[in-house]
Enzyme design. Sequence first.
Site, PDB file in Angstrom:
ATOM      1  N   LYS A  80       0.843  -1.211   0.000  1.00 45.54           N
ATOM      2  CA  LYS A  80       0.000   0.000   0.000  1.00 45.54           C
ATOM      3  C   LYS A  80       0.867   1.246   0.000  1.00 45.54           C
ATOM      4  CE  LYS A  80      -3.341  -2.282   3.045  1.00 45.54           C
ATOM      5  NZ  LYS A  80      -3.832  -2.244   4.427  1.00 45.54           N
ATOM      6  N   HIS A 129      25.553  -9.964   4.334  1.00 38.72           N
ATOM      7  CA  HIS A 129      24.729 -11.076   4.832  1.00 38.72           C
ATOM      8  C   HIS A 129      25.431 -11.654   6.065  1.00 38.72           C
ATOM      9  CE1 HIS A 129      22.013 -14.298   5.152  1.00 38.72           C
ATOM     10  NE2 HIS A 129      22.006 -14.760   3.905  1.00 38.72           N
TER      11      HIS A 129
END
Length: 363
Positions: A80, A129
């Site tokens: 949204k 990572h």
Amino acid sequence: MKHLINILDFSISELDELMTVADDIIDNPEKYSNICNGKQLATLFYEPSTRTRLSFESAMLSLGGKVIGFSDSNSSSVSKGESLADTISIVSGYVDIIAMRHPIEGAPYIATSKSLVPFINAGDGSHFHPTQTLADLLTIHRTLKRFDNLKIALCGDLKYGRTVHSLIDAMSRYENNEFVLISPAELELSPSYIKELEKKNIKFTVTDKLEGSIDDVDILYMTRVQKERFDDIEEYERLKDVFVLDKEKLDTAKEDMIVLHPLPRVNEISVDVDDDKRTMYFEQAYFGKYIRMALILNLLGLSDNKTLKDKLHYTPDNTFKNCIITEKVCSNNKCITKFESNINRYARTVDGVEMCYYCDKEL
Ligand code: NCD
């Protein structure tokens, strides 16, 4: 409050402590099975994942805690148009610790600048990572039993592979390690990493050949060509199978070397070598759960060992350190500053060059 964005956020002695706790969890799982009672982990995965997300979730469940989250950002309010900053402000009010994977480099800094709870970077674009590196380190610790005096070959996509970047950062801190960087020219390690290695006087060689480059290495770290980072899919198709580790290539390698891969593998390791005792990638994935358990305990301050606690103090206000606010625009189209509105751009200077604080690219 402490977070993990970059593997260098943990000192060498803190990493040693994590290894000790992980070893103890492997040996005595029952001792830890209720330690996170009443605690919740949120896993916010804006990018696909199998091992990282599930090992985090399994880690928290095995500690007696609970897990909420999403594995597809389309099912969250991101679809949204909600900003990452707002999402983190909200979620960090619900849970005790957050693990997030995001495709955009530097996104974790937005998260830690808003998070009310410890935050773990589970991968940001091609950047870092650190929890995969923790799994790599635990595997090295349990097999080779040292982090120094190692010759480490990294093979495949050294440009886009975030696991490669964090592993080089980690292993560069130990004495007398040497790197062999094996990739096609298009996927070479970026110049800023090469400069860092030179600056630290770390030995390394660069080659585009797997054959003949691994005979005397202690660790061969294979990686997947990172399809999702390519703008040109034809280039990916051309490069994806340049290196395939098979029985014949492994024949000439040392008896006591180990082969690692963060997984998933595509074609870069032939299944024929899976039963070779030197291949450790499935063990590595297994250890990933236990080191994440140790990490969760550490960040929640529940770890047995006092030296794990309170070494670094982050609060929403001190994420951005040793940097200045800049008007300059980052040159990286995949930097979080191109996606998140209403944020400051920060710069830090390395050897006289202004770099983006979020993604480490030149401004
Ligand atoms: C890696 C990643 O996501 O960067 N996977 C993982 O976390 N084990 C490596 C990869 O996807 O190639």
